[in-house]
Design a protein around this motif. Structure first.
Motif, PDB file in Angstrom:
ATOM      1  N   LEU A   1       0.805  -1.229   0.000  1.00  0.00           N
ATOM      2  CA  LEU A   1       0.000   0.000   0.000  1.00  0.00           C
ATOM      3  C   LEU A   1       0.835   1.275   0.000  1.00  0.00           C
ATOM      4  CD1 LEU A   1      -2.657  -1.058   2.681  1.00  0.00           C
ATOM      5  CD2 LEU A   1      -2.710  -1.430   0.212  1.00  0.00           C
ATOM      6  N   ARG A   2       0.161   2.382  -0.387  1.00  0.00           N
ATOM      7  CA  ARG A   2       0.790   3.704  -0.273  1.00  0.00           C
ATOM      8  C   ARG A   2       0.706   4.142   1.195  1.00  0.00           C
ATOM      9  NH1 ARG A   2      -3.229   6.962  -4.081  1.00  0.00           N
ATOM     10  NH2 ARG A   2      -4.605   5.934  -2.588  1.00  0.00           N
ATOM     11  N   SER A   3       1.535   5.101   1.560  1.00  0.00           N
ATOM     12  CA  SER A   3       1.510   5.524   2.966  1.00  0.00           C
ATOM     13  C   SER A   3       0.180   6.188   3.324  1.00  0.00           C
ATOM     14  CB  SER A   3       2.666   6.468   3.262  1.00  0.00           C
ATOM     15  OG  SER A   3       2.558   7.590   2.417  1.00  0.00           O
ATOM     16  N   SER A   4      -0.506   6.723   2.315  1.00  0.00           N
ATOM     17  CA  SER A   4      -1.781   7.400   2.593  1.00  0.00           C
ATOM     18  C   SER A   4      -2.943   6.410   2.730  1.00  0.00           C
ATOM     19  CB  SER A   4      -2.083   8.415   1.491  1.00  0.00           C
ATOM     20  OG  SER A   4      -2.090   7.761   0.228  1.00  0.00           O
ATOM     21  N   ASP A   5      -2.745   5.167   2.308  1.00  0.00           N
ATOM     22  CA  ASP A   5      -3.809   4.158   2.425  1.00  0.00           C
ATOM     23  C   ASP A   5      -3.895   3.662   3.867  1.00  0.00           C
ATOM     24  OD1 ASP A   5      -4.029   4.436  -0.309  1.00  0.00           O
ATOM     25  OD2 ASP A   5      -2.780   2.667  -0.759  1.00  0.00           O
ATOM     26  N   THR A   6      -5.068   3.127   4.234  1.00  0.00           N
ATOM     27  CA  THR A   6      -5.226   2.585   5.584  1.00  0.00           C
ATOM     28  C   THR A   6      -5.578   1.106   5.499  1.00  0.00           C
ATOM     29  OG1 THR A   6      -5.979   4.692   6.458  1.00  0.00           O
ATOM     30  CG2 THR A   6      -6.548   2.751   7.749  1.00  0.00           C
ATOM     31  N   LEU A   7      -4.876   0.298   6.305  1.00  0.00           N
ATOM     32  CA  LEU A   7      -5.204  -1.111   6.423  1.00  0.00           C
ATOM     33  C   LEU A   7      -5.642  -1.346   7.861  1.00  0.00           C
ATOM     34  CD1 LEU A   7      -5.138  -4.135   5.494  1.00  0.00           C
ATOM     35  CD2 LEU A   7      -2.740  -4.179   6.209  1.00  0.00           C
ATOM     36  N   ALA A   8      -6.827  -1.949   8.042  1.00  0.00           N
ATOM     37  CA  ALA A   8      -7.324  -2.206   9.395  1.00  0.00           C
ATOM     38  C   ALA A   8      -7.727  -3.673   9.507  1.00  0.00           C
ATOM     39  CB  ALA A   8      -8.521  -1.309   9.681  1.00  0.00           C
ATOM     40  N   ARG A   9      -7.710  -4.209  10.738  1.00  0.00           N
ATOM     41  CA  ARG A   9      -8.215  -5.574  10.945  1.00  0.00           C
ATOM     42  C   ARG A   9      -9.498  -5.464  11.746  1.00  0.00           C
ATOM     43  NH1 ARG A   9      -6.623  -9.885  15.084  1.00  0.00           N
ATOM     44  NH2 ARG A   9      -7.763 -11.702  14.323  1.00  0.00           N
ATOM     45  N   LEU A  10     -10.519  -6.141  11.207  1.00  0.00           N
ATOM     46  CA  LEU A  10     -11.829  -6.094  11.839  1.00  0.00           C
ATOM     47  C   LEU A  10     -11.947  -7.128  12.950  1.00  0.00           C
ATOM     48  CD1 LEU A  10     -13.304  -4.078  10.117  1.00  0.00           C
ATOM     49  CD2 LEU A  10     -14.990  -5.835   9.590  1.00  0.00           C
ATOM     50  N   GLY A  11     -11.140  -8.181  12.842  1.00  0.00           N
ATOM     51  CA  GLY A  11     -11.252  -9.331  13.740  1.00  0.00           C
ATOM     52  C   GLY A  11     -11.254 -10.566  12.860  1.00  0.00           C
ATOM     53  N   GLY A  12     -10.970 -11.733  13.444  1.00  0.00           N
ATOM     54  CA  GLY A  12     -10.921 -12.972  12.671  1.00  0.00           C
ATOM     55  C   GLY A  12     -10.008 -12.828  11.475  1.00  0.00           C
ATOM     56  N   ASP A  13     -10.493 -13.211  10.287  1.00  0.00           N
ATOM     57  CA  ASP A  13      -9.655 -13.106   9.084  1.00  0.00           C
ATOM     58  C   ASP A  13     -10.147 -12.002   8.166  1.00  0.00           C
ATOM     59  OD1 ASP A  13     -12.021 -14.285   8.452  1.00  0.00           O
ATOM     60  OD2 ASP A  13     -11.166 -15.917   7.258  1.00  0.00           O
ATOM     61  N   GLU A  14     -10.829 -10.990   8.768  1.00  0.00           N
ATOM     62  CA  GLU A  14     -11.388  -9.884   7.973  1.00  0.00           C
ATOM     63  C   GLU A  14     -10.528  -8.617   8.086  1.00  0.00           C
ATOM     64  OE1 GLU A  14     -16.161 -10.892   8.290  1.00  0.00           O
ATOM     65  OE2 GLU A  14     -15.214  -9.654   9.809  1.00  0.00           O
ATOM     66  N   PHE A  15     -10.228  -8.042   6.930  1.00  0.00           N
ATOM     67  CA  PHE A  15      -9.451  -6.802   6.888  1.00  0.00           C
ATOM     68  C   PHE A  15     -10.228  -5.745   6.110  1.00  0.00           C
ATOM     69  CE2 PHE A  15      -6.371 -10.153   7.489  1.00  0.00           C
ATOM     70  CZ  PHE A  15      -5.441  -9.613   8.380  1.00  0.00           C
ATOM     71  N   LEU A  16      -9.980  -4.499   6.444  1.00  0.00           N
ATOM     72  CA  LEU A  16     -10.578  -3.384   5.704  1.00  0.00           C
ATOM     73  C   LEU A  16      -9.463  -2.513   5.148  1.00  0.00           C
ATOM     74  CD1 LEU A  16     -13.494  -2.169   7.991  1.00  0.00           C
ATOM     75  CD2 LEU A  16     -13.726  -2.953   5.627  1.00  0.00           C
ATOM     76  N   LEU A  17      -9.660  -2.031   3.921  1.00  0.00           N
ATOM     77  CA  LEU A  17      -8.652  -1.154   3.323  1.00  0.00           C
ATOM     78  C   LEU A  17      -9.322   0.111   2.812  1.00  0.00           C
ATOM     79  CD1 LEU A  17      -7.951  -4.339   2.420  1.00  0.00           C
ATOM     80  CD2 LEU A  17      -5.876  -3.203   1.678  1.00  0.00           C
ATOM     81  N   LEU A  18      -8.644   1.235   3.012  1.00  0.00           N
ATOM     82  CA  LEU A  18      -9.173   2.521   2.528  1.00  0.00           C
ATOM     83  C   LEU A  18      -8.154   3.126   1.567  1.00  0.00           C
ATOM     84  CD1 LEU A  18     -10.995   5.116   2.657  1.00  0.00           C
ATOM     85  CD2 LEU A  18      -9.625   5.803   4.638  1.00  0.00           C
ATOM     86  N   PHE A  19      -8.613   3.457   0.385  1.00  0.00           N
ATOM     87  CA  PHE A  19      -7.739   4.097  -0.614  1.00  0.00           C
ATOM     88  C   PHE A  19      -8.262   5.494  -0.890  1.00  0.00           C
ATOM     89  CE2 PHE A  19      -7.975  -0.499  -1.542  1.00  0.00           C
ATOM     90  CZ  PHE A  19      -6.656  -0.858  -1.277  1.00  0.00           C
ATOM     91  N   PRO A  20      -7.689   6.509  -0.275  1.00  0.00           N
ATOM     92  CA  PRO A  20      -8.150   7.867  -0.543  1.00  0.00           C
ATOM     93  C   PRO A  20      -7.524   8.373  -1.842  1.00  0.00           C
ATOM     94  CG  PRO A  20      -6.452   7.888   1.152  1.00  0.00           C
ATOM     95  CD  PRO A  20      -6.568   6.470   0.676  1.00  0.00           C
ATOM     96  N   ASP A  21      -8.090   9.437  -2.361  1.00  0.00           N
ATOM     97  CA  ASP A  21      -7.412  10.149  -3.422  1.00  0.00           C
ATOM     98  C   ASP A  21      -7.113   9.283  -4.656  1.00  0.00           C
ATOM     99  OD1 ASP A  21      -6.380  12.406  -4.433  1.00  0.00           O
ATOM    100  OD2 ASP A  21      -4.443  12.301  -3.395  1.00  0.00           O
ATOM    101  N   ILE A  22      -8.152   8.615  -5.224  1.00  0.00           N
ATOM    102  CA  ILE A  22      -7.933   7.840  -6.449  1.00  0.00           C
ATOM    103  C   ILE A  22      -8.644   8.535  -7.604  1.00  0.00           C
ATOM    104  CG2 ILE A  22      -7.548   5.584  -5.363  1.00  0.00           C
ATOM    105  CD1 ILE A  22     -10.479   4.949  -5.973  1.00  0.00           C
ATOM    106  N   ASN A  23      -8.138   8.276  -8.795  1.00  0.00           N
ATOM    107  CA  ASN A  23      -8.662   9.000  -9.956  1.00  0.00           C
ATOM    108  C   ASN A  23      -9.780   8.251 -10.678  1.00  0.00           C
ATOM    109  OD1 ASN A  23      -6.868  11.204  -9.670  1.00  0.00           O
ATOM    110  ND2 ASN A  23      -5.234   9.869 -10.419  1.00  0.00           N
ATOM    111  N   SER A  24      -9.694   6.892 -10.661  1.00  0.00           N
ATOM    112  CA  SER A  24     -10.720   6.122 -11.375  1.00  0.00           C
ATOM    113  C   SER A  24     -10.798   4.721 -10.782  1.00  0.00           C
ATOM    114  CB  SER A  24     -10.347   6.021 -12.861  1.00  0.00           C
ATOM    115  OG  SER A  24      -9.242   5.134 -12.981  1.00  0.00           O
ATOM    116  N   PRO A  25     -11.883   3.965 -11.051  1.00  0.00           N
ATOM    117  CA  PRO A  25     -11.971   2.588 -10.554  1.00  0.00           C
ATOM    118  C   PRO A  25     -10.777   1.749 -11.015  1.00  0.00           C
ATOM    119  CG  PRO A  25     -14.082   3.305 -11.391  1.00  0.00           C
ATOM    120  CD  PRO A  25     -13.108   4.373 -11.767  1.00  0.00           C
ATOM    121  N   GLY A  26     -10.178   2.148 -12.153  1.00  0.00           N
ATOM    122  CA  GLY A  26      -9.020   1.414 -12.672  1.00  0.00           C
ATOM    123  C   GLY A  26      -7.867   1.362 -11.666  1.00  0.00           C
TER     124      GLY A  26
END
Lengths: 329, 209
Positions: free
Chosen positions: A223-248
């Motif tokens: 990931l980029r330093s601006s992205d966030t990786l979080a653990r929800l519990g168990g084997d579930e993770f959440l990722l946040l990608f700010p500042d993107i230009n397109s779904p691509g």
């Protein structure tokens, strides 16, 4: 009148010594008699530096001399000098005295007036006060540290050290207004490991925990330093990608993550293969708050699971006519 | 106010005095003490209490600690040892062998009365030495008071210490070095007009001789 003055000098709560030009004692008041145990009769006429050798050292000789010859008045603090005239009771610890030396001119002769003030109690109080202040400062520091630790614990997953759901929500909600202002897109990814339960059952919980730590570490590396990786519990993770230009952009990172899972994880000396299912929601089109975006990413992830796992899908790809989140709300 | 020759002579004389004060202080606190006065200035105060030239930044706003000794007879005036509050606390800490920590902000500079006792004594040693040697130089005897310690707040608008008209101020830029810790302060000697003219006469006589 003379007797009245002597009476007063004997009553004052400080030591008074008068010396002649040769530093011989001509007055030794009652305070000093009580303090030292030396009577006035035994002290009169005696050379002060001979009785108290401290006054024979250069510093005090200079002080006495400057007063006698140059007429200087001099204050000496107990903080720097401690004791001038020691008490009779040696048991008295940490005695502190202030001292004043000044010249007295009487009938063409110069005398020295020495005043000694016992500051012991005062210094003990000051020392006590300083200790209390130090303790309070220490406690305050500890409380501040505890608060930082508590705050960290409240917002992080103890196993991986990653942000937990609360911190993730906070990050999403703080980043969305910025994205809105800058006209940018954001993406939320819900990532769930495939077959993690089997790994836990087969290799044990210790291996499972090590595996989760390794996944966290490797994901973070992608990931980029601006992205966030979080653990929800168990084997579930959440990722946040700010500042993107397109779904691509999100497709690229999701593909990178999928490819990374093709490499085995080395856990307790064993190579273990695992894959991940990922669901993605986009701001602003899929929702404008953390709860909605996470929920939609979660539903997209479940769709991947149903379709055979090991892949990713956008919420917008699900061809849903209805919005379950909006419906539920 | 002072021509370059007078200024040099006075600076030299003052540095001899202050050297003696430093050695006394050094014996007292059992540490290496270096005191120096790189520059001496003579400033006159005009009728409205304004100085004839710009005073140094120590007179900018904030808390200062001032210790002063009055002296009198033929040579008459008042000598001040002045430190910004944080520097005064630093000086006390070094003298007491405590950590020479500079306080982060002025609000945090907390003095207790025993700190004032230490400052009172330090100023007593330094100012006595200077007044004493000055009176020796002038060949006269003076009477001394004990130091008065004051914590003064110098406000933005005030900016200067107000002195009576016809007062002259000998300003000694002073640097202290206590066991490698530098402390900044100033020594001011306020002198009456008569005392100043007499001092200048003495200096001129010294220069001619």
């Amino acid at each position: 009148m003379q007797e009245l003055l002597i009476l007063a000098i004997d009553r004052v709560n400080l030591g008074i010594i008068i010396l002649d030009q040769d530093l011989n004692i001509v007055l030794w008041n009652n305070w000093l008699v009580r303090w030292t145990g030396h009577s006035t009769e035994t002290m009169l006429g005696r050379h002060l530096p001979a009785v108290y050798p401290r006054f024979a050292s250069k510093i005090y000789q200079d002080i006495l001399n400057n007063a006698l010859v140059n007429g200087q008045r001099r204050f000496c603090s107990g903080a720097l000098h401690k004791t001038f005239i020691p008490p009779a009771k040696e048991a008295l610890p940490n005695v502190r005295q202030n001292l004043l030396v000044e010249p007295l001119y009487y009938e063409d002769k110069t005398y020295l007036l020495i005043q000694i003030m016992d500051m012991t109690e005062h210094y003990t109080q000051v020392k006590g006060l300083k200790n209390i202040i130090k303790e309070m400062e220490l406690e305050y520091e500890q409380a501040k540290i505890s608060e930082v630790i508590y705050l960290y614990q409240a917002l992080h997953d103890p196993l991986t050290g990653l942000p937990n759901r609360n911190l993730f929500n906070e990050r999403v909600n703080s980043i969305l207004p910025l994205a809105k202002r800058n006209g940018k897109m954001c993406a939320v990814m819900f990532l769930d490991l495939d077959g993690f339960k089997e790994i836990n059952d087969k290799f044990g919980h210790e291996a499972g925990d090590l595996m989760l730590k390794s996944v966290a570490k490797r994901l973070k590396g992608l990931l980029r330093s601006s992205d966030t990786l979080a653990r929800l519990g168990g084997d579930e993770f959440l990722l946040l990608f700010p500042d993107i230009n397109s779904p691509g952009d999100v497709v690229s990172i999701a593909t990178k993550i999928k490819n990374d899972f093709t490499q085995a994880y080395s856990v307790l000396g064993k190579d273990i293969h695992i894959t991940a299912s990922m669901g993605i929601s986009l701001y602003p089109e899929d929702g404008n708050n953390a709860r909605t975006l996470i929920r939609k990413a979660d539903l997209a992830m479940y769709s991947v699971k149903r379709q055979g796992k090991n892949g990713f899908l956008f919420w917008s790809d699900l061809n849903n006519n209805s919005d379950p989140v909006a419906d539920a709300e | 106010m002072l021509n370059p020759m007078q200024k040099d002579a006075l600076t030299e004389i003052i540095n001899v005095y202050i050297g003696k004060a430093a050695s006394m202080l050094s014996e007292m606190v059992n540490q290496r003490v270096i005191l120096s006065v790189p520059e001496v200035e003579l400033i006159a105060f005009t009728q409205d209490g304004q100085p004839s030239k710009q005073l140094p930044p120590i007179f900018s706003s904030g808390h200062i600690i001032s210790s002063s000794i009055r002296f009198g007879q033929t040579l008459k005036g008042k000598a001040f040892l002045i430190f910004p509050a944080d520097q005064a606390k630093l000086l006390v800490n070094v003298c007491l062998g405590e950590e020479p920590v500079i306080q982060e902000s002025e609000e945090l500079v907390a003095f207790i009365d025993t700190d004032f006792d230490v400052l009172k004594e330090i100023s007593n040693v330094i100012l006595n030495a200077i007044i004493g040697e000055l009176s020796n130089f002038m060949d006269t005897r003076v009477h001394y008071s004990l130091p008065d310690i004051e914590l003064i707040y110098v406000s933005e608008s005030e900016g200067t210490i107000l002195l009576k008209e016809n007062t002259y101020l000998l300003l000694l830029h002073t640097t202290f070095l206590l066991s490698e810790t530098p402390v900044n302060g100033f020594i001011l000697i306020a002198l009456s007009m008569n005392s100043v003219s007499w001092l200048l006469e003495k200096i001129d006589a010294l220069l001619e001789a």
